[in-house]
Design an enzyme around this catalytic site. Structure first.
Site, PDB file in Angstrom:
ATOM      1  N   SER A 196      -3.893  -1.563   1.655  1.00 27.65           N
ATOM      2  CA  SER A 196      -5.347  -1.397   1.657  1.00 27.65           C
ATOM      3  C   SER A 196      -5.906  -0.923   0.315  1.00 27.65           C
ATOM      4  O   SER A 196      -6.839  -0.132   0.268  1.00 27.65           O
ATOM      5  CB  SER A 196      -5.781  -0.460   2.800  1.00 27.65           C
ATOM      6  N   ASN A 235      -0.721 -10.274  -3.520  1.00 29.40           N
ATOM      7  CA  ASN A 235       0.118 -10.924  -2.517  1.00 29.40           C
ATOM      8  C   ASN A 235      -0.798 -11.701  -1.578  1.00 29.40           C
ATOM      9  O   ASN A 235      -1.475 -11.107  -0.748  1.00 29.40           O
ATOM     10  CB  ASN A 235       0.905  -9.846  -1.749  1.00 29.40           C
ATOM     11  N   TRP A 236      -0.798 -13.018  -1.734  1.00 31.95           N
ATOM     12  CA  TRP A 236      -1.736 -13.843  -0.951  1.00 31.95           C
ATOM     13  C   TRP A 236      -1.271 -14.071   0.476  1.00 31.95           C
ATOM     14  O   TRP A 236      -2.014 -14.635   1.270  1.00 31.95           O
ATOM     15  CB  TRP A 236      -1.926 -15.203  -1.637  1.00 31.95           C
ATOM     16  N   LYS A 237      -0.030 -13.719   0.779  1.00 32.82           N
ATOM     17  CA  LYS A 237       0.513 -13.968   2.127  1.00 32.82           C
ATOM     18  C   LYS A 237       0.324 -15.462   2.467  1.00 32.82           C
ATOM     19  O   LYS A 237       0.399 -16.292   1.573  1.00 32.82           O
ATOM     20  CB  LYS A 237      -0.145 -13.033   3.143  1.00 32.82           C
ATOM     21  N   GLY A 274      -3.058  -3.780   5.544  1.00 28.94           N
ATOM     22  CA  GLY A 274      -4.032  -4.577   6.294  1.00 28.94           C
ATOM     23  C   GLY A 274      -4.819  -3.789   7.317  1.00 28.94           C
ATOM     24  O   GLY A 274      -5.494  -4.359   8.169  1.00 28.94           O
ATOM     25  N   GLU A 281       6.213  -7.399   6.344  1.00 26.63           N
ATOM     26  CA  GLU A 281       6.006  -8.504   7.295  1.00 26.63           C
ATOM     27  C   GLU A 281       7.291  -9.314   7.446  1.00 26.63           C
ATOM     28  O   GLU A 281       7.613  -9.790   8.534  1.00 26.63           O
ATOM     29  CB  GLU A 281       4.821  -9.372   6.841  1.00 26.63           C
ATOM     30  N   HIS A 297       9.174  -7.551   1.897  1.00 20.34           N
ATOM     31  CA  HIS A 297       7.839  -7.161   2.392  1.00 20.34           C
ATOM     32  C   HIS A 297       7.961  -6.753   3.865  1.00 20.34           C
ATOM     33  O   HIS A 297       8.748  -7.342   4.615  1.00 20.34           O
ATOM     34  CB  HIS A 297       6.854  -8.317   2.227  1.00 20.34           C
ATOM     35  N   GLU A 332       4.936   0.538   0.037  1.00 23.41           N
ATOM     36  CA  GLU A 332       3.883   0.066   0.933  1.00 23.41           C
ATOM     37  C   GLU A 332       4.082   0.693   2.311  1.00 23.41           C
ATOM     38  O   GLU A 332       4.827   0.150   3.141  1.00 23.41           O
ATOM     39  CB  GLU A 332       3.936  -1.459   1.057  1.00 23.41           C
ATOM     40  N   GLY A 386      -2.991  -6.927  -1.113  1.00 24.14           N
ATOM     41  CA  GLY A 386      -3.007  -8.036  -0.155  1.00 24.14           C
ATOM     42  C   GLY A 386      -4.419  -8.573   0.009  1.00 24.14           C
ATOM     43  O   GLY A 386      -4.906  -9.352  -0.803  1.00 24.14           O
ATOM     44  N   GLY A 387      -5.104  -8.118   1.056  1.00 21.50           N
ATOM     45  CA  GLY A 387      -6.420  -8.650   1.414  1.00 21.50           C
ATOM     46  C   GLY A 387      -7.399  -8.728   0.244  1.00 21.50           C
ATOM     47  O   GLY A 387      -8.089  -9.740   0.079  1.00 21.50           O
TER      48      GLY A 387
HETATM   49  P1  PGA Z   1      -3.214  -5.110   2.099  1.00 21.89           P
HETATM   50  O1  PGA Z   1      -1.729  -5.711   1.987  1.00 21.89           O
HETATM   51  O2  PGA Z   1      -3.678  -4.825   0.688  1.00 21.89           O
HETATM   52  O3  PGA Z   1      -4.006  -6.190   2.765  1.00 21.89           O
HETATM   53  O4  PGA Z   1      -3.120  -3.870   2.912  1.00 21.89           O
HETATM   54  C1  PGA Z   1      -0.811  -5.229   1.040  1.00 21.89           C
HETATM   55  C2  PGA Z   1       0.484  -5.997   1.156  1.00 21.89           C
HETATM   56  O5  PGA Z   1       0.857  -6.371   2.268  1.00 21.89           O
HETATM   57  O6  PGA Z   1       1.171  -6.259   0.145  1.00 21.89           O
END
Ligand code: PGA
Length: 233
Positions: free
Chosen positions: A194, A6-8, A164, A94, A92, A158, A215-216
């Site tokens: 994470s 997930n590149w956001k 994050g 966010e 998600h 999640e 994500g990251g």
């Molecule tokens: P993260 O994000 O791996 O940076 O914690 C995961 C996500 O939001 O899908």
């Protein structure tokens, strides 16, 4: 096993294409894992083109429930299909926390995407306060109540406190939540929050963990490819 990145809100079209070309080289000989990248809407087309002829899939980060209409800022399933996109993330944390998405509209996005033939990764997960108050199962049950079993549906567990933050759920915490989710809906369940190259192997070896939403650590080709390789083992 599915590993989705997930590149956001990172990477425009040019950077996405370069990343995808490098990823296809690094994963050329890797078998036994399904891989997907989820770029921002504007980079989807470049990613689809760069990954044409490979098994690496491209998914969007959201999808609207109507095919078209007066919904400023939204994108529909047929529009994604037209680009060669295979699926979309919905719900998600966010989107829920920063953009006011509710269980109800997450359910509508998932149902419409599935109906249109997209694969859907629907995210669920409790906040730290909810976990501390012993409400994890109630929150998961409520978030899952709007989703119906479907062979193109995947759940991503999640925990919001792990996204994050570098604070990964322990393998036992992930397994416990995944087992609970599986008691309510029988679809593949990804863990997200994470996930890094050095903790992926242990998380992915839990019996009810069917992959990861990263994500990251999905933003650098080397770290994403090494998570994909860990999943393939
Ligand atoms: P993260 O994000 O791996 O940076 O914690 C995961 C996500 O939001 O899908």
């Amino acid at each position: 096993m599915l590993i989705a990145g997930n590149w956001k809100m990172y990477k425009g079209a040019e950077e996405a294409a370069a990343f995808c070309r490098e990823l296809r080289d690094q994963l050329e000989w890797v078998d036994g894992v399904d891989v997907a990248v989820c770029p921002p809407f504007l980079a989807l087309s470049a990613a689809v083109q760069a990954l044409a002829g490979t098994d690496i899939a491209v998914a969007a980060q959201n999808v609207h429930w109507e095919n078209e209409g007066a919904f400023t800022g939204e994108v529909s399933a047929p529009m994604l299909f037209e680009l060669g996109v295979y699926g979309a993330i919905v719900g998600h944390s966010e989107r829920r926390q920063l953009f006011g998405e509710t269980d109800e509209n997450v359910g509508k996005r998932a149902a419409a995407g599935l109906e249109a033939g997209l694969s859907i990764i629907a995210c669920v997960g409790e906040t730290e306060a909810e976990r501390e108050a012993g409400q994890t199962e109630d929150v998961l049950r409520r978030q899952l109540s709007v989703l119906e079993q479907h062979d193109q549906l995947v759940i991503a567990y999640e925990p919001v406190w792990a996204i994050g933050t570098g604070k990964t759920a322990t393998p036992d915490q992930a397994q416990e939540a995944h087992r609970f989710i599986r008691s309510l809906i029988d679809v593949p369940i990804l863990y997200g929050g994470s996930v890094k190259p050095d903790n992926a192997g242990e998380l992915l070896s839990q019996p009810d963990v069917d992959g990861a939403l990263v994500g990251g650590a999905s933003l650098e080709v080397d770290s994403f490819a090494s998570i994909c390789k860990a999943a393939a083992q």
